[in-house]
Design a protein around this motif. Structure first.
Motif, short mmCIF file in Angstrom:
data_model
loop_
_atom_site.label_atom_id
_atom_site.label_comp_id
_atom_site.label_asym_id
_atom_site.label_seq_id
_atom_site.Cartn_x
_atom_site.Cartn_y
_atom_site.Cartn_z
N MET A 1 25.57 -14.43 -11.47
CA MET A 1 24.25 -14.26 -12.43
C MET A 1 23.77 -12.78 -12.53
O MET A 1 23.56 -12.42 -11.34
N LYS A 2 23.31 -12.44 -13.58
CA LYS A 2 22.96 -11.05 -13.59
C LYS A 2 21.53 -11.29 -13.66
O LYS A 2 20.66 -11.74 -14.77
N ILE A 3 20.71 -10.55 -12.65
CA ILE A 3 19.54 -10.71 -12.55
C ILE A 3 18.73 -9.30 -12.59
O ILE A 3 19.24 -8.43 -11.72
N CYS A 4 17.59 -9.15 -13.12
CA CYS A 4 16.85 -8.05 -13.00
C CYS A 4 15.41 -8.21 -12.45
O CYS A 4 14.77 -9.18 -12.93
N ILE A 5 14.90 -7.26 -11.44
CA ILE A 5 13.63 -7.45 -10.86
C ILE A 5 12.95 -6.38 -11.39
O ILE A 5 13.15 -5.28 -11.19
N VAL A 69 20.42 -9.42 -19.66
CA VAL A 69 20.68 -9.77 -18.31
C VAL A 69 20.52 -11.65 -18.65
O VAL A 69 19.83 -11.92 -19.51
N ASP A 70 20.79 -12.21 -17.52
CA ASP A 70 20.67 -13.86 -17.54
C ASP A 70 19.02 -14.29 -17.17
O ASP A 70 18.66 -15.14 -17.54
N LEU A 91 16.30 -5.98 -22.44
CA LEU A 91 16.79 -6.87 -21.43
C LEU A 91 16.88 -8.42 -21.78
O LEU A 91 17.67 -9.34 -21.03
N VAL A 92 16.07 -8.83 -22.87
CA VAL A 92 16.07 -10.20 -23.10
C VAL A 92 17.09 -10.49 -24.47
O VAL A 92 16.56 -10.23 -25.54
N GLY A 93 18.19 -11.21 -24.18
CA GLY A 93 19.15 -11.58 -25.16
C GLY A 93 18.70 -12.94 -25.65
O GLY A 93 17.94 -13.56 -25.08
N PRO A 94 19.55 -13.58 -26.30
CA PRO A 94 19.15 -14.86 -26.95
C PRO A 94 19.09 -15.92 -25.70
O PRO A 94 18.34 -16.96 -25.94
N ASP A 95 19.93 -15.88 -24.55
CA ASP A 95 19.80 -16.96 -23.41
C ASP A 95 19.08 -16.53 -22.40
O ASP A 95 19.16 -17.08 -21.33
N GLU A 113 4.02 -14.85 -25.26
CA GLU A 113 3.49 -14.14 -26.63
C GLU A 113 4.58 -13.00 -26.83
O GLU A 113 4.77 -12.56 -27.86
N VAL A 114 5.20 -12.30 -25.72
CA VAL A 114 6.15 -11.03 -26.06
C VAL A 114 7.54 -11.72 -26.30
O VAL A 114 7.97 -11.22 -27.23
N VAL A 115 7.98 -12.64 -25.54
CA VAL A 115 9.39 -12.86 -25.80
C VAL A 115 9.84 -14.38 -26.39
O VAL A 115 10.96 -14.54 -26.50
N GLY A 116 8.37 -14.85 -26.54
CA GLY A 116 8.84 -16.43 -26.92
C GLY A 116 8.76 -17.32 -25.71
O GLY A 116 9.36 -17.31 -24.83
#
Length: 312
Positions: A1-5, A69-70, A91-95, A113-116
């Protein structure tokens, strides 16, 4: 899993470093240039108990230009949450899932509010971290629990996948069907002593010796419990003294809350997301919160003094 902190300070590096050791593909984002340079140059140095380990992990000062990322884990200061996630939309894709494990309440609403709302998970952690110097931290993760949940309380495959990724790295993580209750339990601990520690400047060994301070802390928690009950939040206990005692459990006499640490550094606190959250929820629920309102006013007064007179 690709994770961003997103917010790789002491706690962000503690969790991100452990995830990287467990095999996750981790990216650390932090605005501290010397810290980022040290991590990229010599690895993230993590003191874990009596050992020090070096973790190879990529670090950046900004998410600009990075691929989706995931999972994005938000660990910036609460008041910086909106700006941080808005800067990281790429960084925020469909999933992609976005999860706050910050102290206090209100972050999930900002993220939604920002990403859904469909992208948002909620979490709380008891993992700790101490910043020693750029690129070097103490990680207090062993035996410390983390709880993650869907906002609607469902046990979904995506939730189980994130929990599995954390447990793979030996982060003791549970999928919660009562994440709001878990978040309020942690909020009670912060409400009990955080602001009082900041106002009095007393570490726990002295704070807990003064009956009048205990009375104020217990009263603040009692208000928060009343607000939680009015909103049908399931708590571990409805006894205010339980949370006052829990706040100091296992901590040394010289322990200082993050609120006091922020004030000592001349920084703004997260009061609006802790005692301030109790006040806001109380207003919506018709529950008076005079003690928490007073604690918020005192901390804001100290913050204003720092801004106006702190450098004189």
């Amino acid at each position: 899993m690709k994770i961003c902190i997103l917010g790789a300070g002491a706690l962000g590096c503690s969790i991100g470093g452990v995830l990287a050791m467990g095999g996750s593909d981790v990216i650390l984002i932090d605005r501290n240039q010397p810290h980022v340079d040290a991590i990229n140059g010599a690895g993230l140095k993590m003191r874990i108990g009596d050992e020090e380990k070096t973790v190879k992990v990529k670090a950046y000062t900004s998410p600009a230009g990075l691929e989706p990322v995931d999972l994005v884990v938000i660990l910036v200061k609460s008041f910086a949450t909106r700006a941080a996630i808005e800067s990281a939309r790429n960084l925020v894709g469909p999933d992609t899932l976005v999860m706050s494990i910050q102290n206090g309440l209100g972050h999930e609403e900002i993220l939604a509010e920002v990403v859904g709302r469909e992208h948002v998970l909620a979490g709380k952690t008891y993992v700790g971290g101490v910043f020693l110097e750029p690129g070097r931290i103490i990680s207090g993760y062993k035996g410390k629990h983390t709880y993650i949940g869907e906002l609607d309380g469902r046990l979904t495959p995506r939730l189980q996948a994130v929990v599995g990724e954390f447990n793979k790295a030996d982060l003791l993580t549970t999928a919660s069907t009562n994440i709001m209750g878990t978040m309020w339990d942690k909020l009670m601990v912060n409400v009990a002593a955080g602001a009082l520690c900041g106002i009095t400047r007393l570490p726990y060994g002295w704070l807990y010796k003064i009956p009048e301070i205990e009375e104020a802390g217990v009263a603040a928690v009692a208000e928060a419990i009343a607000v939680a009950k009015a909103n049908h939040i399931r708590l571990t206990s409805e006894e205010p003294k339980y949370y006052w005692d829990l706040a100091a459990e296992g901590l040394p006499a010289d322990f200082k809350t993050s609120m006091l640490q922020s004030l000592e550094k001349g920084q703004m606190t997260e009061i609006d997301f802790i005692n301030g959250a109790v006040v806001r929820w109380g207003e919506r629920s018709g529950i008076p919160t005079p003690v928490n309102r007073t604690l918020v006013a005192c901390i804001k007064g100290i913050e204003n003094w720092i801004v106006s007179f702190g450098n004189q």
